[in-house]
Structure formats: C-alpha cells, structure tokens
Motif scaffolding. Sequence first.
Motif, PDB file in Angstrom:
ATOM      1  N   GLU A 123       3.566  12.127 -20.258  1.00 43.57           N
ATOM      2  CA  GLU A 123       4.664  12.269 -19.286  1.00 43.57           C
ATOM      3  C   GLU A 123       5.958  12.747 -19.950  1.00 43.57           C
ATOM      4  OE1 GLU A 123       3.012   9.495 -20.044  1.00 43.57           O
ATOM      5  OE2 GLU A 123       4.340   7.748 -20.193  1.00 43.57           O
ATOM      6  N   LYS A 124       6.010  12.653 -21.267  1.00 42.76           N
ATOM      7  CA  LYS A 124       7.217  13.107 -21.972  1.00 42.76           C
ATOM      8  C   LYS A 124       6.990  14.442 -22.696  1.00 42.76           C
ATOM      9  CE  LYS A 124       9.360   8.642 -22.986  1.00 42.76           C
ATOM     10  NZ  LYS A 124       9.856   7.749 -24.046  1.00 42.76           N
ATOM     11  N   ASN A 125       5.748  14.881 -22.742  1.00 40.10           N
ATOM     12  CA  ASN A 125       5.408  16.060 -23.535  1.00 40.10           C
ATOM     13  C   ASN A 125       5.547  17.327 -22.682  1.00 40.10           C
ATOM     14  OD1 ASN A 125       4.565  17.679 -25.587  1.00 40.10           O
ATOM     15  ND2 ASN A 125       2.504  16.824 -25.761  1.00 40.10           N
ATOM     16  N   GLU A 126       6.773  17.597 -22.338  1.00 41.44           N
ATOM     17  CA  GLU A 126       7.060  18.640 -21.358  1.00 41.44           C
ATOM     18  C   GLU A 126       7.080  20.025 -22.016  1.00 41.44           C
ATOM     19  OE1 GLU A 126      10.597  17.489 -19.206  1.00 41.44           O
ATOM     20  OE2 GLU A 126      11.000  19.614 -18.766  1.00 41.44           O
ATOM     21  N   PRO A 127       6.380  20.997 -21.443  1.00 46.61           N
ATOM     22  CA  PRO A 127       6.400  22.351 -22.009  1.00 46.61           C
ATOM     23  C   PRO A 127       7.810  22.923 -22.085  1.00 46.61           C
ATOM     24  CG  PRO A 127       4.653  22.141 -20.377  1.00 46.61           C
ATOM     25  CD  PRO A 127       5.470  20.882 -20.290  1.00 46.61           C
ATOM     26  N   MET A 128       8.097  23.613 -23.169  1.00 47.81           N
ATOM     27  CA  MET A 128       9.370  24.317 -23.383  1.00 47.81           C
ATOM     28  C   MET A 128      10.576  23.372 -23.427  1.00 47.81           C
ATOM     29  SD  MET A 128       8.211  27.414 -23.643  1.00 47.81           S
ATOM     30  CE  MET A 128       9.563  28.579 -23.535  1.00 47.81           C
ATOM     31  N   MET A 129      10.372  22.072 -23.669  1.00 46.59           N
ATOM     32  CA  MET A 129      11.543  21.198 -23.714  1.00 46.59           C
ATOM     33  C   MET A 129      12.335  21.381 -25.011  1.00 46.59           C
ATOM     34  SD  MET A 129      10.059  17.377 -24.323  1.00 46.59           S
ATOM     35  CE  MET A 129       8.879  16.953 -25.606  1.00 46.59           C
ATOM     36  N   SER A 136      10.583  23.431 -31.864  1.00 43.94           N
ATOM     37  CA  SER A 136      10.023  24.407 -30.920  1.00 43.94           C
ATOM     38  C   SER A 136       8.799  25.104 -31.492  1.00 43.94           C
ATOM     39  CB  SER A 136      11.095  25.432 -30.515  1.00 43.94           C
ATOM     40  OG  SER A 136      11.560  26.155 -31.646  1.00 43.94           O
ATOM     41  N   ASN A 137       8.679  25.141 -32.802  1.00 42.17           N
ATOM     42  CA  ASN A 137       7.531  25.801 -33.433  1.00 42.17           C
ATOM     43  C   ASN A 137       6.246  24.993 -33.294  1.00 42.17           C
ATOM     44  OD1 ASN A 137       9.331  27.771 -34.210  1.00 42.17           O
ATOM     45  ND2 ASN A 137       9.519  27.039 -36.319  1.00 42.17           N
ATOM     46  N   MET A 138       6.334  23.791 -32.753  1.00 38.76           N
ATOM     47  CA  MET A 138       5.146  22.956 -32.539  1.00 38.76           C
ATOM     48  C   MET A 138       4.528  23.219 -31.161  1.00 38.76           C
ATOM     49  SD  MET A 138       4.615  21.016 -35.241  1.00 38.76           S
ATOM     50  CE  MET A 138       3.960  19.359 -34.928  1.00 38.76           C
ATOM     51  N   ILE A 139       4.886  24.273 -30.539  1.00 40.76           N
ATOM     52  CA  ILE A 139       4.440  24.577 -29.180  1.00 40.76           C
ATOM     53  C   ILE A 139       2.908  24.548 -29.074  1.00 40.76           C
ATOM     54  CG2 ILE A 139       4.384  27.082 -29.536  1.00 40.76           C
ATOM     55  CD1 ILE A 139       5.554  27.356 -26.707  1.00 40.76           C
ATOM     56  N   TRP A 140       2.429  23.958 -27.984  1.00 48.87           N
ATOM     57  CA  TRP A 140       0.986  23.904 -27.646  1.00 48.87           C
ATOM     58  C   TRP A 140       0.839  24.773 -26.400  1.00 48.87           C
ATOM     59  CZ3 TRP A 140      -2.790  21.334 -30.393  1.00 48.87           C
ATOM     60  CH2 TRP A 140      -4.038  21.130 -29.771  1.00 48.87           C
ATOM     61  N   GLY A 146      -1.426  22.110 -20.281  1.00 46.72           N
ATOM     62  CA  GLY A 146      -0.904  21.812 -18.952  1.00 46.72           C
ATOM     63  C   GLY A 146       0.508  21.263 -18.975  1.00 46.72           C
ATOM     64  N   ASP A 147       0.882  20.615 -17.882  1.00 45.42           N
ATOM     65  CA  ASP A 147       2.254  20.115 -17.738  1.00 45.42           C
ATOM     66  C   ASP A 147       2.565  18.924 -18.631  1.00 45.42           C
ATOM     67  OD1 ASP A 147       2.072  20.825 -14.212  1.00 45.42           O
ATOM     68  OD2 ASP A 147       3.035  21.983 -15.804  1.00 45.42           O
ATOM     69  N   GLU A 148       1.518  18.299 -19.184  1.00 41.60           N
ATOM     70  CA  GLU A 148       1.755  17.141 -20.046  1.00 41.60           C
ATOM     71  C   GLU A 148       1.250  17.394 -21.463  1.00 41.60           C
ATOM     72  OE1 GLU A 148       0.162  13.692 -18.053  1.00 41.60           O
ATOM     73  OE2 GLU A 148       1.954  13.527 -16.793  1.00 41.60           O
ATOM     74  N   GLY A 149       1.334  18.647 -21.880  1.00 41.16           N
ATOM     75  CA  GLY A 149       0.824  18.980 -23.212  1.00 41.16           C
ATOM     76  C   GLY A 149       1.634  20.069 -23.878  1.00 41.16           C
ATOM     77  N   GLY A 150       2.959  19.907 -23.866  1.00 43.17           N
ATOM     78  CA  GLY A 150       3.807  20.987 -24.336  1.00 43.17           C
ATOM     79  C   GLY A 150       3.761  21.258 -25.831  1.00 43.17           C
ATOM     80  N   TYR A 151       3.452  20.220 -26.631  1.00 40.16           N
ATOM     81  CA  TYR A 151       3.610  20.389 -28.090  1.00 40.16           C
ATOM     82  C   TYR A 151       2.465  19.739 -28.852  1.00 40.16           C
ATOM     83  CZ  TYR A 151       8.059  22.217 -26.829  1.00 40.16           C
ATOM     84  OH  TYR A 151       9.030  23.020 -26.270  1.00 40.16           O
ATOM     85  N   PHE A 172      -5.765  21.749 -39.162  1.00 34.46           N
ATOM     86  CA  PHE A 172      -6.139  20.424 -38.635  1.00 34.46           C
ATOM     87  C   PHE A 172      -5.050  20.040 -37.636  1.00 34.46           C
ATOM     88  CE2 PHE A 172      -8.844  16.810 -39.277  1.00 34.46           C
ATOM     89  CZ  PHE A 172      -8.081  15.663 -39.261  1.00 34.46           C
ATOM     90  N   HIS A 173      -5.166  20.591 -36.427  1.00 33.05           N
ATOM     91  CA  HIS A 173      -4.126  20.454 -35.415  1.00 33.05           C
ATOM     92  C   HIS A 173      -4.627  19.567 -34.296  1.00 33.05           C
ATOM     93  CE1 HIS A 173      -2.099  24.585 -36.520  1.00 33.05           C
ATOM     94  NE2 HIS A 173      -2.231  23.785 -37.546  1.00 33.05           N
ATOM     95  N   ILE A 174      -3.754  18.682 -33.835  1.00 34.56           N
ATOM     96  CA  ILE A 174      -4.138  17.825 -32.722  1.00 34.56           C
ATOM     97  C   ILE A 174      -3.062  17.841 -31.656  1.00 34.56           C
ATOM     98  CG2 ILE A 174      -3.322  15.788 -34.035  1.00 34.56           C
ATOM     99  CD1 ILE A 174      -5.325  14.101 -32.422  1.00 34.56           C
ATOM    100  N   GLY A 175      -3.487  17.898 -30.430  1.00 33.12           N
ATOM    101  CA  GLY A 175      -2.604  17.871 -29.263  1.00 33.12           C
ATOM    102  C   GLY A 175      -3.473  17.512 -28.075  1.00 33.12           C
ATOM    103  N   VAL A 176      -3.080  17.999 -26.917  1.00 30.68           N
ATOM    104  CA  VAL A 176      -3.858  17.717 -25.706  1.00 30.68           C
ATOM    105  C   VAL A 176      -5.176  18.488 -25.757  1.00 30.68           C
ATOM    106  CG1 VAL A 176      -3.917  18.121 -23.206  1.00 30.68           C
ATOM    107  CG2 VAL A 176      -1.880  17.157 -24.269  1.00 30.68           C
ATOM    108  N   GLY A 177      -6.265  17.793 -25.446  1.00 27.00           N
ATOM    109  CA  GLY A 177      -7.574  18.431 -25.435  1.00 27.00           C
ATOM    110  C   GLY A 177      -7.929  18.987 -24.065  1.00 27.00           C
ATOM    111  N   GLN A 178      -8.981  19.789 -24.033  1.00 28.57           N
ATOM    112  CA  GLN A 178      -9.405  20.405 -22.772  1.00 28.57           C
ATOM    113  C   GLN A 178     -10.847  20.019 -22.434  1.00 28.57           C
ATOM    114  OE1 GLN A 178      -9.013  23.048 -25.488  1.00 28.57           O
ATOM    115  NE2 GLN A 178      -6.907  22.311 -25.523  1.00 28.57           N
ATOM    116  N   VAL A 179     -11.117  19.980 -21.143  1.00 27.65           N
ATOM    117  CA  VAL A 179     -12.489  19.868 -20.646  1.00 27.65           C
ATOM    118  C   VAL A 179     -12.838  21.219 -20.031  1.00 27.65           C
ATOM    119  CG1 VAL A 179     -14.021  18.706 -19.020  1.00 27.65           C
ATOM    120  CG2 VAL A 179     -12.192  17.414 -20.149  1.00 27.65           C
TER     121      VAL A 179
END
Lengths: 261, 398
Positions: A123-129, A136-140, A146-151, A172-179
């Motif tokens: 809920e805090k991981n807002e894109p382009m925040m 900003s270089n950590m962009i995902w 999606g809307d909860e996976g900005g970085y 070795f990068h981790i962030g929001v995963g996809q289905v």
Amino acid sequence: MKYLNIIVISLILLVYSCYSNEEETFNGTLSLKFNHVEGGNPVMYDQPVYSNAAGNQYEITNIQWFISDVSLVDNTDKIIPLSNDWLHYIDSDLPETQKWTLMDGIPPGEYSSIRFVFGIRGEKNEPMMFTDPPESNMIWPYHMGGDEGGYHYMKLNGFWVDLMAERTPFNFHIGVGQVYDNDQKVSDFIQNWFEIELPFSSFTMPAGGLVNADINMNIEDWFQNPKNYDHNDYGGSIMDNQEAMGTIRDNGHNVFSISIN
Amino acid sequence: MKSILRKKFPGRIFLVVILIGASLVFYWQINSTKFSATPYQLPDLKFFPRKVNQIEVNRLTVEGIRLGRFLFYDGRLSGSLHPDSLRSCASCHIQQKSFTGEGFQMEKNATELSSDYQSIKTGSHEVLPLINLIYNRNGFFWNGLINDKNTNKGPSKGLRYQSLEDVVWISIESKDCMGGSIDQTVDLISSIELYQPMFKKDFGTEKVSIERIDKAIAQFLRSIIAFRFKLYGVLNGEKKFEPDELRGYELFHSEKAGCFHCHAGSLLMTTNEYYNNGLMMDSLDSRDRFLFTNYLKDKGAYRAPSLINCEITGPYMHDGRYKSLDEVLDFYSEGIQYTDFTDPLIKGAIEGGIKLTRTEKNDLKAFLLTLTDRSILADTSFSAPIELGIYSIRHSSL
C-alpha cells in the motif's frame, strides 16, 4: 518599518521561549548502522571469494535495498511505530546511506525488540513516488508490479561461476512477483516484502540518550535456510520468476542480525 | 563597559537590546542593495526530480539566463575576433540537434568507425546533449570527471573541476573545444559594450570575470529543460501509446532487455550513473571512468546518457561509433563484447546480446521515438540572439 517590527517582535518571542520554565520531554535517539557481511566479515566487493550453500562460487558487485516501517516493541508488548521517518535507502556504493538516525524521538524506557519491513509494504509502494536518484533508480516496472509494486526491495548484483565454468552475471533482485496465465499474461501480483522482528534486539533508552545499533545483512543467508538457492537453477535474471523471489523472501527472515552498543 | 551595560540593562533585557541592534543592521544591509536580479521560475514537472544542481551562489535569474544565452552563442567567447577563429559553445552544441553535435568527428571517419573502431584517435569524445543538466547531480562529461568530489584546482582561485560552471572555463581552454584562453576571453568580452549593462543587471557590476561568464552560461544551460515528449504525456494521462510503442515500453522495462536499469528511474531516462555496457574494449581510449576512480570495474565505463531526443542526438556511444538507433539496437541484440569489466546489469552479455527479433527491435525503436521533444529545437528562448550579428554562431537548418 513594518518588517522591522515583525523581526523584532519575533526575536523577542524567541528569546523568551528559550527561557521557558515548562518541563521538557527528554526523548532519546535511535541510530542504525547497516553492514553487509559474509561469514561475519565485511563484504569484499568484486572479489570472487565466496561460495554459497548450493556450491556456487560468486562475487558481489553492489547491493541496494530499502528498509521501512521501523517499529519498537516495549516491555508491555505494545508496538510503537516510528512513523516520522518511515523509509530509508541503503546502497553499498554510497557510504552516507549506511547510517540512519531516525527522526522520531524515542521515549525513555525499556524495549524488548526492534522490528522493520524489508522492502516496502504494497500500500506504500506507489509507482513513480520517487523522483530523485538514488531511490528513483530502484524502479520496478509497472506491468510487473502494478499499483502496489513501484520499486525493487533489493538489488544484489554480482557474478557466479556457472556449470560451464563461465563467470556469469547475476541480478539478485526482489520486488513484487507476478502470476502468469496460460497465455503468459500477468493475471495477479504477489507481495514479497516481509516484516522482521530482530532477535536479541532489546535495549534501554535513557532520557535524552542515544542508542546505536548495527544491523547486519548476512549475505550468505540469502542463499540458504530454509531452502538452498542455486543460481544455476534460476539464471541471472529473476524479476519475472516468483519461484526464485519466493525463495529469497523465505530465506530473508534469517538474513538479519543486530548488535546494540 | 560590559559591567556598566549589564547594570543598566540586566539579564534578558540586555539580550533583547543586542538583538534589536543586530536586526537594525541586518535591515539596513538588505535595503542598501543597489540591484536585484529577477528570480527565474523553473517549471514544476510531475515525475521529474525535485533536487537540482543549482549551487547556492548562482541562483537562476532572468537576467543571468539572458546573458548566458548571449555568451553561449557569441563566437568571441574563444577570445578571438578573427572570423576563422570565432568559436563558442554553440559551435558544437547545436540547438536543432538538441544541443548535441553533428558528429563532426564522424564526418571524416563515418564509414570506418562502425566496422573498425580501432581507427578512432584518442581525443574527443562525442558531444553530449545539453538538456536537463539542472537535474544531473552525479558528474559531468562522459566519465563524470567534473564532480563535487574532485578536489583538483583550476588555473586560478575559484576555478575548480566540480560544477557545471567549471565545465564552461574548461571548454574555453580545452583544445578539444574552443582552444582559447580564459584571460583573452575575459579581456575581449570586457571590451564589448553590449555586455556591460547585462553584467551590471545580473551581477551588480560591469566588471567581467571568468567566474561571472561561467555562472551566466551555466544559468542558461540549466534553463534548457526538455519534457514535452510523448511518454510524459502518456504518464500524465494526456496521451496514449500506439500498440508498437506500448510493446516497446514494456520490452524496455523487462528482464529480457533490461534497458530501464540504466536508462530510467525518473523521466530523465537515465540513472546518471556509469557503466561498462559491453562495447568492444577501446584500448586507445584512456578517458573512461577508471581514469580517476581507479576502480577496476570502471574500466570502459561511461555515463548512461539520457535517451530524451535520442532520435535526434546521434551518433551514439561515447565515441560516436553507431550512426543510427538501428545500429544501437543491433549492438545490444548481437554485438555485446563480454569482458571482466562488463557491468552485471547488461543483459545477455555472455551470449553476445539479448537476441531481439525484428519485431522487438521495431517496437523498441517505436518506444524510443516517444522520447522526442521537438519544441526545444526551435524555441527562441534557447536560440541565438539576433543582436550578436556577425559574431553569432549559427548553423543552417539540418
């Protein structure tokens, strides 16, 4: 003349406020220092001297990650979020990021533990925040988070020696995963951030005092416990591989340790 | 004296009297200023950085930017009046090319460079575009040599190797740029009546110095901001991608291509960091980032330039070896040279590239074309002033 009057009145008020007889609350300060270690020693970057539980020989180029939502647990088990300073970026190439003195004043007393979120809650991981580097270089990418996976939560870059004895890059990068559905289209997202309560993190905050804590990221533990992570299984790029990131998330609960001065 | 004052004005009253006195002095100083230049308002752009490299002692002003524009285009900036020696920043940084060059180095060797980079002589690097420099806080030039941690001293007090202001005097003196002398430049500019009231308006004095020339041109450079490109409109909800542009955008931001790791973050379309991106090692080029960091991983590392206006700013790479975006895409697809110094973020490096299909290359290119802001190419607020007359460095339309 009007401005001179304003300046003088302001200064008078300032002087009197300095002599206030009101009681003050002597909150203390918590300062965190972040260390990247291997085998208990500071990481030697760009040196192919490490080996993980899966038998991969590897070297580390750099590490960037986010810590957020630090909270304290007091001796009545009450959780006290430190919300004035909710997020911090750490970068192995930027020494100034490796120490964080939290803005929140800590009331004097006994605390049983320190907690934090590795990464950023959805809920805090807002894109382009973030508009400025380095954060900003950590962009995902949006279509991967999606809307909860900005970085990214973390980027750990380096090289390992693969099965063909080639020195191969890994991200070795981790962030929001996809289905993915049957057509290889993203149908859902998976949050991979996690919260940690650091073991042996109790401390006493004296009135007006300063508590320094070293938080160690033990790199080798990203690759083991509960599951060995083998670069040869996943390859060097894993942002679209939830199985790999899920393993990282599960191992991550055992990566951090603390010592309090 | 102190004890007399303390008897007459004890304790807090004494302190208040001192503070009132200080306020009076401060107020008098404010009102005794003979001039005040007009502050320049930067555009407030969503998704663009908030932090800028505008140094405290060189705030942007309308008058400073105007003076800087004049100097930028004035061929006498090199310190010479001879028609064959007129050179200024505009000699190489051409507005119609987004303030990059024509690849003049390429004009002689264009057909050889792509296939035989060994023919590149040591010396000039390709001209970098002068857009959005105000947002760059991580060094100037291809290797970031000019940065706030560089402690080397310049030829005189106040001149360093640290800021955008220093880029100006370096460019005047460098044989790769104007090949001039800052003393001759100062003498010549001082003698030109046109400039005396302009320096007075911005600096409160007609006296010309290299520091003031540096500041004025740096102000002008900081005012050149490119943001009117299609991607900006899409992210603001004002425009929509075509299907190929959208596919290209997603491929740009994918694990397969991974372009975003070096060329995104904010809408600057660069991280402003430095990478060895797998170009064949140019042993003749000693001016990579390793030159002054001495970190082995900086061997062959150069800045990732902004991709804004990349449609216009060719040729590409630090040495201009690629003439077209197609050649750049071919390089990342099949032409990467993997070495011990290749950055781990470069995808597909071991395999020689990311193996793009023809459709993927077309889609990526379609997306890159959404980064074009043509408005700055003809915006008269960045153009050569007519008042410079025969001394103005202009280029016929390209």
